[in-house]
Scaffold this motif. Sequence first.
Motif, short mmCIF file in Angstrom:
data_model
loop_
_atom_site.label_atom_id
_atom_site.label_comp_id
_atom_site.label_asym_id
_atom_site.label_seq_id
_atom_site.Cartn_x
_atom_site.Cartn_y
_atom_site.Cartn_z
N LYS A 178 -27.35 -9.05 -44.71
CA LYS A 178 -27.16 -10.23 -43.49
C LYS A 178 -27.27 -9.22 -41.83
O LYS A 178 -27.72 -9.71 -41.25
CB LYS A 178 -25.22 -9.66 -42.73
CG LYS A 178 -25.38 -10.57 -42.21
CD LYS A 178 -25.31 -12.11 -42.17
CE LYS A 178 -25.39 -12.89 -41.30
NZ LYS A 178 -25.44 -14.34 -40.88
N LEU A 179 -26.98 -8.08 -42.56
CA LEU A 179 -28.03 -7.32 -41.14
C LEU A 179 -29.33 -7.36 -40.97
O LEU A 179 -29.69 -7.75 -40.14
CB LEU A 179 -27.84 -5.48 -41.33
CG LEU A 179 -28.75 -4.29 -40.32
CD1 LEU A 179 -28.31 -5.26 -39.02
CD2 LEU A 179 -28.78 -2.91 -41.12
N ASP A 180 -30.09 -7.27 -42.32
CA ASP A 180 -31.73 -8.06 -42.07
C ASP A 180 -31.25 -8.80 -42.18
O ASP A 180 -32.73 -9.90 -41.11
CB ASP A 180 -32.70 -8.24 -43.29
CG ASP A 180 -32.31 -5.96 -44.23
OD1 ASP A 180 -32.41 -5.25 -43.40
OD2 ASP A 180 -32.51 -5.82 -45.02
N GLU A 181 -30.62 -10.12 -42.50
CA GLU A 181 -30.54 -11.93 -42.15
C GLU A 181 -31.03 -11.98 -40.15
O GLU A 181 -31.98 -12.31 -39.80
CB GLU A 181 -29.86 -12.59 -42.64
CG GLU A 181 -30.11 -13.95 -41.76
CD GLU A 181 -28.61 -14.61 -42.52
OE1 GLU A 181 -28.18 -15.84 -42.24
OE2 GLU A 181 -27.89 -14.02 -43.90
N ILE B 175 -33.72 -12.19 -34.86
CA ILE B 175 -34.03 -11.80 -33.61
C ILE B 175 -35.29 -11.30 -33.18
O ILE B 175 -36.32 -11.64 -32.41
CB ILE B 175 -32.96 -10.67 -33.65
CG1 ILE B 175 -32.14 -10.81 -33.47
CG2 ILE B 175 -33.51 -9.46 -32.17
CD1 ILE B 175 -30.43 -9.50 -33.24
N SER B 176 -36.15 -10.92 -34.27
CA SER B 176 -37.85 -10.27 -34.20
C SER B 176 -38.59 -12.16 -34.22
O SER B 176 -39.35 -11.52 -33.78
CB SER B 176 -38.01 -9.95 -35.87
OG SER B 176 -37.56 -8.58 -35.70
N PHE C 258 -40.34 -7.60 -40.48
CA PHE C 258 -41.16 -9.06 -40.95
C PHE C 258 -41.63 -8.44 -42.08
O PHE C 258 -41.44 -9.21 -43.01
CB PHE C 258 -42.26 -9.26 -39.80
CG PHE C 258 -42.86 -10.32 -40.50
CD1 PHE C 258 -42.42 -11.93 -40.43
CD2 PHE C 258 -44.42 -10.61 -40.97
CE1 PHE C 258 -43.42 -12.89 -40.92
CE2 PHE C 258 -45.20 -11.61 -41.84
CZ PHE C 258 -44.12 -12.82 -41.61
N HIS C 259 -42.40 -8.00 -42.07
CA HIS C 259 -42.96 -7.52 -43.18
C HIS C 259 -41.49 -7.45 -44.87
O HIS C 259 -40.71 -6.11 -44.66
CB HIS C 259 -43.68 -6.18 -43.23
CG HIS C 259 -44.39 -5.94 -44.68
ND1 HIS C 259 -45.51 -6.07 -44.88
CD2 HIS C 259 -44.47 -4.22 -45.43
CE1 HIS C 259 -46.08 -5.10 -46.29
NE2 HIS C 259 -45.13 -4.25 -46.20
N ASP C 260 -41.99 -7.51 -45.74
CA ASP C 260 -41.37 -7.11 -47.24
C ASP C 260 -39.73 -7.54 -47.11
O ASP C 260 -38.55 -6.85 -47.59
CB ASP C 260 -41.11 -5.60 -47.25
CG ASP C 260 -42.45 -5.13 -47.86
OD1 ASP C 260 -43.37 -5.73 -48.79
OD2 ASP C 260 -42.26 -3.95 -48.13
N TYR C 261 -39.41 -8.19 -45.83
CA TYR C 261 -38.24 -8.47 -45.40
C TYR C 261 -38.22 -10.18 -46.67
O TYR C 261 -39.17 -11.13 -47.31
CB TYR C 261 -37.67 -9.94 -43.89
CG TYR C 261 -36.60 -11.06 -43.62
CD1 TYR C 261 -35.27 -10.27 -44.17
CD2 TYR C 261 -36.24 -12.59 -44.21
CE1 TYR C 261 -34.31 -11.00 -43.96
CE2 TYR C 261 -35.27 -12.08 -44.55
CZ TYR C 261 -34.80 -12.52 -44.28
OH TYR C 261 -33.44 -13.21 -44.09
N TYR C 262 -36.96 -10.20 -47.65
CA TYR C 262 -36.90 -10.54 -48.65
C TYR C 262 -35.42 -11.59 -48.35
O TYR C 262 -34.42 -11.07 -47.98
CB TYR C 262 -36.77 -10.17 -49.28
CG TYR C 262 -36.44 -10.48 -51.28
CD1 TYR C 262 -37.26 -11.45 -51.34
CD2 TYR C 262 -35.21 -10.61 -51.43
CE1 TYR C 262 -36.95 -12.40 -52.61
CE2 TYR C 262 -34.69 -11.48 -53.23
CZ TYR C 262 -35.83 -11.63 -53.67
OH TYR C 262 -34.88 -12.09 -54.45
#
Length: 231
Positions: free
Chosen positions: A124-127, A132-133, A224-228
């Motif tokens: 969820k943190l990455d989401e 935001i990014s 962005f890069h490697d977001y999964y």
Amino acid sequence: MKRDAFHTARAFIDLYFPACQIAVLSGSVVRGEETHSSDLDIVIIDQEPFRKSYYYCEWPIEAFVHNENSLEDAFFIETQHGVPLMTRMCAEGTVLKGGKEAEKIIEEAQGSLLEGPSALSPSKLDELRYAISDKLDDLEGSTMPEEDIYSVSALIESLHQFILRINQKWVGEGKWMYRSLKNYDEALAGQLTKCLQSFYTRQEKGELIKFVDEILAPHGGRLFHDYYARF
């Protein structure tokens, strides 16, 4: 002229929910923050859960009707999602009906409110970081001031969730977005408000972009890069 809020709420319960077990008055009238447009928020323990709006004695009234099981479910769901609508209403409430049983619900809600929501999961943190990014990239690259207004609105909603949830604090909706940030860190809320005022009054977005990047930096910066993410 409107009748007294507490007595109006009692009369409303007697008329519309005479058989209910518990009723708790909450909202701005209980906090002493009511305005001419304030309504009466009443949490009611009865049989079937529902929410309904009324007008009674010149007061707009929001009735949040639960049974004991559905109220417990609501408290649990709010700890997972981080938005304490029912939890806060009960925690700040004053008893209209139900005596000690109503007080027990208020005390449980107060304890939950102090404890805060469940910790944010890494996914969820990455989401949130990714969302935001993405909005920051849109804002930076945009040449359409009209579109920027909507991008900033979406950005702030995600950003305030990110700030509060990574610190295991409750988030808010609408005016409670600012209130929740201020309760957590008044200086930080002031900084963000200043950036937003610069944007909305002078269309200056650089300050806001810098502020958001500074918030993201300790957590890996923009993502962005490697977001999964799995569907």
